[in-house]
Structures are given as structure tokens and as C-alpha cells.
Motif scaffolding. Structure first.
Motif, mmCIF file in Angstrom:
data_model
loop_
_atom_site.group_PDB
_atom_site.id
_atom_site.type_symbol
_atom_site.label_atom_id
_atom_site.label_comp_id
_atom_site.label_asym_id
_atom_site.label_seq_id
_atom_site.Cartn_x
_atom_site.Cartn_y
_atom_site.Cartn_z
ATOM 1 N N ARG A 6 0.851 -1.192 0.000
ATOM 2 C CA ARG A 6 0.000 0.000 0.000
ATOM 3 C C ARG A 6 0.882 1.236 0.000
ATOM 4 N NH1 ARG A 6 -4.209 0.233 4.647
ATOM 5 N NH2 ARG A 6 -5.381 -1.039 3.163
ATOM 6 N N VAL A 7 0.472 2.238 -0.766
ATOM 7 C CA VAL A 7 1.199 3.510 -0.829
ATOM 8 C C VAL A 7 0.234 4.633 -0.482
ATOM 9 C CG1 VAL A 7 2.541 5.083 -2.281
ATOM 10 C CG2 VAL A 7 2.688 2.608 -2.654
ATOM 11 N N ILE A 8 0.706 5.591 0.307
ATOM 12 C CA ILE A 8 -0.078 6.784 0.612
ATOM 13 C C ILE A 8 0.686 7.997 0.101
ATOM 14 C CG2 ILE A 8 -1.087 8.227 2.410
ATOM 15 C CD1 ILE A 8 -1.430 5.749 4.104
ATOM 16 N N TYR A 27 5.843 2.788 -7.474
ATOM 17 C CA TYR A 27 6.372 3.554 -6.337
ATOM 18 C C TYR A 27 7.577 2.860 -5.713
ATOM 19 C CZ TYR A 27 2.823 7.167 -6.362
ATOM 20 O OH TYR A 27 2.047 8.245 -6.723
ATOM 21 N N LEU A 28 7.571 1.538 -5.687
ATOM 22 C CA LEU A 28 8.726 0.825 -5.143
ATOM 23 C C LEU A 28 9.951 1.057 -6.025
ATOM 24 C CD1 LEU A 28 9.911 -1.039 -3.049
ATOM 25 C CD2 LEU A 28 9.068 -2.996 -4.381
ATOM 26 N N ARG A 29 9.767 1.029 -7.346
ATOM 27 C CA ARG A 29 10.890 1.332 -8.245
ATOM 28 C C ARG A 29 11.370 2.765 -8.042
ATOM 29 N NH1 ARG A 29 7.602 -1.103 -12.030
ATOM 30 N NH2 ARG A 29 7.209 0.876 -13.079
ATOM 31 N N LEU A 35 15.493 6.503 -6.094
ATOM 32 C CA LEU A 35 15.910 7.618 -5.238
ATOM 33 C C LEU A 35 16.998 7.174 -4.258
ATOM 34 C CD1 LEU A 35 12.375 9.110 -4.548
ATOM 35 C CD2 LEU A 35 14.245 10.308 -5.704
ATOM 36 N N ARG A 36 16.883 5.963 -3.770
ATOM 37 C CA ARG A 36 17.845 5.447 -2.792
ATOM 38 C C ARG A 36 19.260 5.424 -3.365
ATOM 39 N NH1 ARG A 36 20.495 1.182 -0.605
ATOM 40 N NH2 ARG A 36 20.246 0.840 1.644
#
Length: 283
Positions: free
Chosen positions: A231-233, A252-254, A259-260
Motif C-alpha cells: 500500500r502507498v499513501i 512507487y517501489l521502483r 531515489l535510494r
């Protein structure tokens, strides 16, 4: 609190009940339908009462079992409509910020792995009470919502108990701008940066900072928070977007992983925090 998401799930349940009761093979009881589907009877009840989110396969099976396979496309469209759903600030903040904070507190209780990205302010899970107080006051002014500031602060700080739970892990990234944004008085920000520096040493927290000087593969845009990678908020100016469909969550995980690659950790992150802290001292 009744959310847009829950209301949509309940509306889907009403539609499922209609299909069961209007089956061309004759009105079906919940027990009969469960037997046709090979499910435990409580699952039928939970879906019809909006207590459980249906999967696409659940909906396809339901439509076929009730003798109305043509309804499948409609049901799947309803599901897609609330897998990524909008919770407007106008509705959420009608009673103040505390109910929203309590909702997030519940999410933190049930999840174990968290990923966060923030480009403009210190993340809520790491905020001091004074810093959080200024954030809530500024947003209450913007949204013209009730000012239940102290109750909201207490709920946000209670959420931070999860930082000391050895079963949880927080993978957090912030842009250097978040360390320098004067959304509060300099003295409050100085104390906040001291608190942030302390968080780097927690064994449950992996805190990365993207320096201004870093080479970026993507722009450091909208902040977001991930729960258990399912889940993403995302917060916008007018609403929160809760995202649960797998392809969007994967995007969003990618994004987070990309970004990391530009972030620094450990002593390097400490140095950036220390530099931002020193910049607040009077000349």
C-alpha cells in the motif's frame, strides 16, 4: 472514521448482494453461494458487508456463480475505482487532524516494513512535538480545518513508539531540502535536527539523505509512504491518495529504489544533518 475507500467497498458489497438475490437460477442464500464457490460462508458475508476487499478472481467467480457473467466487467471496474482511491482533506479534516493521525497510527500497528520518501519536511515518524505542532497549525490554516493541534501531536508522537519495536523496519529517505525548510522557527528546527541525528543510530531505522550535490536519476518529486510494499499513501494539496493495485505500488517501489541510489547513509548522512544544524546558528 468512514472513508471514501470504505464507502466504495460497502457499495461494491451491496452490488454483490444484488447479484446473489437476482440470480436467474433463483434467489441464492449466502450459504448456497458459498457452497457453489467452495468458500467458507463468512467470506460471502464479509464481501457483501464491505468487511473484506474482493480480489479480481473473487469477482469473476461471483459473477459466474450467480449466473450473471456479463456483470464481471462492471465489478472489476468498481474494484479498480477504489484500489487507488482519494480521501479528500475536506472530508478527512472535518473533525480536525487527530482522526487522520489515528488512521495512520492503526496502519503503523499492523504493518512491519515501511519505506518513505520526503522532499520538503521532516517525516512525521521522526518529528519532535514542537516541529509537528507547527506543521499541524500551518496545514489547519491552509485547509481551514478545526485546530485540534495538541490531540493531533499526541497521536503523531504515539506513532513513533513503532520505532522501538524490534519487529519493524523503517527505510527512510529525505532530500536535503527537508532539513533546511523553515516551516517552523529556527530554534524548533535546530532541536528537530538534533532529534533526526539521533535516529540515525536506531537499529530499526535506515535513514538516507539525498544531498543537494547528488546526481539524480529522477526528480525529487512528490513524497510518499509505503506499508509492507502493498500500500502507498501519497499526500497532495487537496487529498490523500491511497494506492493498493499491484502495478501502481510497483511503480512507487521502483521510484523509491531509484531515489535510494542517490542517498547517503551513516556518517555521511550525519554530516549533512550537522551542516544543516550549524547553518541555523547566529553569525
Amino acid at each position: 472514521m468512514s472513508t471514501d475507500y470504505q464507502q466504495a467497498r460497502e457499495a461494491l458489497g451491496v452490488r454483490l448482494r444484488e447479484l446473489r438475490l437476482s440470480s436467474p437460477h433463483g434467489r441464492l442464500t449466502g450459504t448456497q453461494l458459498a457452497k457453489l464457490l467452495g468458500w467458507a460462508q463468512p467470506k460471502v458475508s464479509k464481501l457483501e458487508n464491505g468487511k473484506q476487499t474482493a480480489t479480481p478472481e473473487d469477482l469473476r467467480s461471483w459473477a459466474v456463480a450467480t449466473g450473471q457473467p456479463d456483470a464481471c466487467d462492471e465489478l472489476l471496474a468498481r474494484l479498480r475505482g477504489f484500489e487507488s482511491h482519494i480521501r479528500s482533506w475536506r472530508r478527512q479534516l472535518a473533525s480536525g487532524h487527530k482522526p487522520v493521525q489515528d488512521t495512520h497510527l492503526a496502519e503503523h500497528t499492523s504493518a512491519t516494513v515501511f519505506r518513505g520518501w520526503e522532499s520538503s519536511m521532516i517525516m512525521g515518524i521522526l518529528q519532535t512535538p514542537d516541529y509537528a505542532r507547527h506543521i499541524f497549525l500551518r496545514y489547519a490554516g491552509l485547509q481551514q480545518s478545526p485546530r485540534d493541534t495538541e490531540e493531533a501531536v499526541r497521536s503523531r508522537i504515539k506513532r513513533q513508539e513503532a520505532l522501538y519495536d524490534p519487529t519493524k523496519r523503517f527505510h527512510l529517505i529525505m532530500w536535503e531540502a527537508a532539513l533546511r525548510a523553515l516551516v517552523c522557527p529556527p530554534a524548533v528546527l535546530a532541536a528537530q535536527l538534533d532529534r533526526l541525528a539521533g535516529a540515525v543510530g536506531l537499529d530499526t531505522v535506515e535513514l538516507g539523505v539525498i544531498p543537494f550535490s547528488a546526481s539524480l536519476k529522477i526528480p525529487p518529486a512528490t513524497a510518499f509512504w509505503m506499508y509492507d510494499d502493498t500500500r502507498v499513501i501519497v499526500e497532495t494539496w487537496h487529498s490523500e491518495l491511497w494506492i493498493e493495485d499491484a502495478p501502481s505500488v510497483s511503480t512507487y517501489l521502483r521510484t523509491w529504489k531509484t531515489l535510494r541510489e542517490s542517498a547517503v547513509y551513516g556518517a555521511d548522512a550525519q554530516r549533512i544533518i550537522s551542516t544543516a544544524r550549524q547553518a541555523l546558528r547566529p553569525a
